[in-house]
Design a protein around this motif. Structure first.
Motif, mmCIF file in Angstrom:
data_model
loop_
_atom_site.group_PDB
_atom_site.id
_atom_site.type_symbol
_atom_site.label_atom_id
_atom_site.label_comp_id
_atom_site.label_asym_id
_atom_site.label_seq_id
_atom_site.Cartn_x
_atom_site.Cartn_y
_atom_site.Cartn_z
ATOM 1 N N ALA A 59 6.376 36.257 -33.228
ATOM 2 C CA ALA A 59 6.013 37.479 -32.521
ATOM 3 C C ALA A 59 6.829 37.585 -31.244
ATOM 4 O O ALA A 59 6.933 36.617 -30.484
ATOM 5 N N VAL A 60 7.416 38.750 -31.023
ATOM 6 C CA VAL A 60 8.277 38.962 -29.859
ATOM 7 C C VAL A 60 7.836 40.231 -29.128
ATOM 8 O O VAL A 60 7.092 41.047 -29.653
ATOM 9 N N ARG A 61 8.353 40.385 -27.923
ATOM 10 C CA ARG A 61 7.968 41.520 -27.085
ATOM 11 C C ARG A 61 8.855 42.735 -27.302
ATOM 12 O O ARG A 61 8.446 43.873 -27.070
ATOM 13 N N ASP A 62 10.084 42.507 -27.759
ATOM 14 C CA ASP A 62 11.047 43.604 -27.842
ATOM 15 C C ASP A 62 11.885 43.467 -29.109
ATOM 16 O O ASP A 62 12.191 42.351 -29.542
ATOM 17 N N ILE A 63 12.268 44.593 -29.689
ATOM 18 C CA ILE A 63 13.052 44.582 -30.919
ATOM 19 C C ILE A 63 14.389 43.875 -30.746
ATOM 20 O O ILE A 63 14.941 43.320 -31.706
ATOM 21 N N SER A 64 14.898 43.835 -29.528
ATOM 22 C CA SER A 64 16.175 43.165 -29.275
ATOM 23 C C SER A 64 16.090 41.658 -29.513
ATOM 24 O O SER A 64 17.115 40.987 -29.653
ATOM 25 N N GLU A 65 14.866 41.109 -29.574
ATOM 26 C CA GLU A 65 14.672 39.676 -29.786
ATOM 27 C C GLU A 65 14.561 39.309 -31.262
ATOM 28 O O GLU A 65 14.460 38.134 -31.597
ATOM 29 N N VAL A 66 14.588 40.293 -32.124
ATOM 30 C CA VAL A 66 14.311 40.052 -33.544
ATOM 31 C C VAL A 66 15.479 39.396 -34.268
ATOM 32 O O VAL A 66 15.302 38.537 -35.126
ATOM 33 N N GLY A 67 16.705 39.814 -33.948
ATOM 34 C CA GLY A 67 17.866 39.322 -34.681
ATOM 35 C C GLY A 67 18.141 40.172 -35.909
ATOM 36 O O GLY A 67 17.615 41.276 -36.068
ATOM 37 N N LYS A 68 18.919 39.648 -36.824
ATOM 38 C CA LYS A 68 19.330 40.404 -38.007
ATOM 39 C C LYS A 68 18.196 40.451 -39.034
ATOM 40 O O LYS A 68 17.644 39.418 -39.413
ATOM 41 N N VAL A 69 17.850 41.662 -39.477
ATOM 42 C CA VAL A 69 16.803 41.828 -40.482
ATOM 43 C C VAL A 69 17.280 42.811 -41.551
ATOM 44 O O VAL A 69 18.242 43.553 -41.357
ATOM 45 N N ASP A 70 16.579 42.811 -42.671
ATOM 46 C CA ASP A 70 16.904 43.737 -43.754
ATOM 47 C C ASP A 70 16.214 45.082 -43.585
ATOM 48 O O ASP A 70 16.733 46.119 -43.993
ATOM 49 N N LEU A 71 15.016 45.026 -42.987
ATOM 50 C CA LEU A 71 14.183 46.225 -42.953
ATOM 51 C C LEU A 71 13.289 46.203 -41.718
ATOM 52 O O LEU A 71 12.794 45.152 -41.308
ATOM 53 N N VAL A 72 13.082 47.381 -41.143
ATOM 54 C CA VAL A 72 12.152 47.536 -40.019
ATOM 55 C C VAL A 72 11.037 48.491 -40.426
ATOM 56 O O VAL A 72 11.304 49.601 -40.884
ATOM 57 N N PHE A 73 9.783 48.053 -40.287
ATOM 58 C CA PHE A 73 8.620 48.924 -40.435
ATOM 59 C C PHE A 73 8.339 49.538 -39.072
ATOM 60 O O PHE A 73 8.134 48.811 -38.100
ATOM 61 N N ALA A 93 22.785 49.050 -36.832
ATOM 62 C CA ALA A 93 24.235 48.801 -36.868
ATOM 63 C C ALA A 93 24.543 47.475 -37.561
ATOM 64 O O ALA A 93 25.643 47.300 -38.105
ATOM 65 N N GLN A 94 23.579 46.555 -37.563
ATOM 66 C CA GLN A 94 23.761 45.271 -38.247
ATOM 67 C C GLN A 94 23.333 45.329 -39.714
ATOM 68 O O GLN A 94 23.346 44.313 -40.399
ATOM 69 N N GLY A 95 22.924 46.526 -40.183
ATOM 70 C CA GLY A 95 22.640 46.683 -41.602
ATOM 71 C C GLY A 95 21.198 46.888 -41.974
ATOM 72 O O GLY A 95 20.875 46.975 -43.174
ATOM 73 N N ALA A 96 20.296 46.970 -41.007
ATOM 74 C CA ALA A 96 18.881 47.125 -41.328
ATOM 75 C C ALA A 96 18.567 48.542 -41.788
ATOM 76 O O ALA A 96 19.135 49.515 -41.281
ATOM 77 N N ALA A 97 17.655 48.652 -42.736
ATOM 78 C CA ALA A 97 17.068 49.940 -43.103
ATOM 79 C C ALA A 97 15.786 50.115 -42.303
ATOM 80 O O ALA A 97 15.212 49.145 -41.801
ATOM 81 N N VAL A 98 15.326 51.359 -42.181
ATOM 82 C CA VAL A 98 14.142 51.663 -41.388
ATOM 83 C C VAL A 98 13.191 52.508 -42.227
ATOM 84 O O VAL A 98 13.608 53.488 -42.847
ATOM 85 N N VAL A 99 11.919 52.128 -42.239
ATOM 86 C CA VAL A 99 10.905 52.931 -42.927
ATOM 87 C C VAL A 99 9.728 53.128 -41.981
ATOM 88 O O VAL A 99 9.157 52.159 -41.471
ATOM 89 N N SER A 100 9.391 54.377 -41.704
ATOM 90 C CA SER A 100 8.254 54.698 -40.844
ATOM 91 C C SER A 100 7.031 54.971 -41.694
ATOM 92 O O SER A 100 7.088 55.749 -42.653
ATOM 93 N N PHE A 101 5.920 54.333 -41.321
ATOM 94 C CA PHE A 101 4.644 54.584 -41.984
ATOM 95 C C PHE A 101 3.694 55.331 -41.054
ATOM 96 O O PHE A 101 2.475 55.223 -41.166
ATOM 97 N N GLN A 102 4.255 56.114 -40.135
ATOM 98 C CA GLN A 102 3.458 56.900 -39.202
ATOM 99 C C GLN A 102 2.926 58.170 -39.866
ATOM 100 O O GLN A 102 3.456 58.619 -40.883
ATOM 101 N N ASN A 103 1.917 58.763 -39.231
ATOM 102 C CA ASN A 103 1.282 59.964 -39.784
ATOM 103 C C ASN A 103 1.897 61.232 -39.206
ATOM 104 O O ASN A 103 1.279 61.941 -38.419
ATOM 105 N N SER A 104 3.105 61.518 -39.595
ATOM 106 C CA SER A 104 3.784 62.719 -39.115
ATOM 107 C C SER A 104 4.756 63.183 -40.182
ATOM 108 O O SER A 104 5.326 62.365 -40.909
ATOM 109 N N VAL A 105 4.955 64.496 -40.261
ATOM 110 C CA VAL A 105 5.946 65.011 -41.208
ATOM 111 C C VAL A 105 7.325 65.131 -40.559
ATOM 112 O O VAL A 105 8.305 65.431 -41.240
#
Length: 305
Positions: A59-73, A93-105
């Motif tokens: 668990a980290v405080r900021d996305i910049s601490e995550v490193g290289k990932v395949d996917l971001v929720f 930019a490092q290749g991650a895909a992004v999927v939002s599961f928020q309640n908005s169109v």
């Protein structure tokens, strides 16, 4: 898969924990006491489908601490979407895909202002879950489902990989060839439930038992359907009525996260729900009087107590 969960509340915490328990490399981005609890004591899920305790949680405080990932929720509150999109630029930019599961169109439109459209996967979640206390996610009911897909309808490798990971984790999962319609269909119900439980300040059982508030719920949802249809989304004409029948199967004590936030004096997602319906309705010349009135009535509480 290497997955970052940006927003480790009810949705992100629950699905992230299930995926981590099934072998995915999951990093939670959280804040405050919830972050400290996960770091010190792990993450616990309380669910009628089976409890789960993760002892070693990344668990980290900021996305910049995550490193290289395949996917971001993306599972943060809607008012954070723009800042989140900016923060994801180097991760994507490092290749991650992004999927939002928020309640908005319009969530993915906001993300695409800063991220390449091809990096975004459309997503919808179905679950009732919330932080019970720091480090603990409480899941109520039996539903826990993720649905997602590429906007062009293709069955991409990344979508199939996520599907397989979810299946292994025991998550109900679906790949959709028309995810935009799914997002709008969920939006119909979320707007209706959020608007009416917040305006009446009571759970859904009270709303449905009273003929006038029951009709108001139906009218709110019908307005959302009409706006979606005007924007080219293939929502059936009777969809709002079907959703009302679905609500009848809910526990009478069920409510919405916006109603909970209102009761606690928290900021509301109102501008992205009924407020957004009213604004979009004006743009496409569809009357939305119920959503406009509810948005206006609740507006003094939109930023919290």
């Amino acid at each position: 898969m290497r997955i970052a969960i940006l927003g480790a509340g009810g949705v992100g915490g629950y699905f992230g924990a299930r995926l981590a328990a099934a072998g995915c490399e999951v990093t939670f981005v959280a804040r405050g006491r919830h972050l400290e609890a996960m770091r010190n004591h792990g993450l616990r899920i309380e669910s009628p489908l089976g409890n789960l305790a993760l002892e070693n949680v990344k668990a980290v405080r900021d996305i910049s601490e995550v490193g290289k990932v395949d996917l971001v929720f993306v599972t943060v509150k809607l008012w954070d979407t723009e800042d989140v999109a900016k923060s994801l630029v180097p991760v994507v930019a490092q290749g991650a895909a992004v999927v939002s599961f928020q309640n908005s169109v319009q969530k993915d439109e906001v993300l695409s202002k800063y991220l390449p459209k091809e990096s975004i996967v459309a997503g919808v979640c179905y679950i009732a879950a919330a932080i019970g206390e720091p480090g603990v996610i409480v899941h109520t009911g039996m539903q826990q489902k993720l649905a997602f897909g590429e906007y062009d309808g293709t069955r991409s490798a990344r979508v199939v990989e996520l599907y397989d990971a979810c299946s292994k984790a025991g998550i109900d999962v679906e790949i959709s060839d028309d995810p935009r319609r799914l997002i709008w269909e969920k939006f119909v119900f979320v707007v209706g439930l959020s608007a009416i439980t917040s305006a009446v300040r009571k759970p859904v059982g009270v709303v449905l038992e009273n003929p006038k508030t029951r009709k108001l719920l139906l009218d709110v949802m019908r307005e959302v359907v009409a706006v979606g249809q005007a924007k080219g989304v293939a929502i059936p004409d009777d969809f709002a009525q079907r959703q009302l029948s679905l609500a009848d199967a809910f526990s009478p004590t069920a409510t919405s996260s916006m109603h909970n936030d209102l009761e606690r004096g928290n900021r509301l997602e109102l501008p992205w729900l009924s407020g957004d319906v009213a604004d979009m309705g004006a743009q496409v010349n569809v009357p939305t009087p119920c959503n406009r009135v509810i948005a206006d009535i609740l507006s003094p509480y939109a930023l919290g107590a």
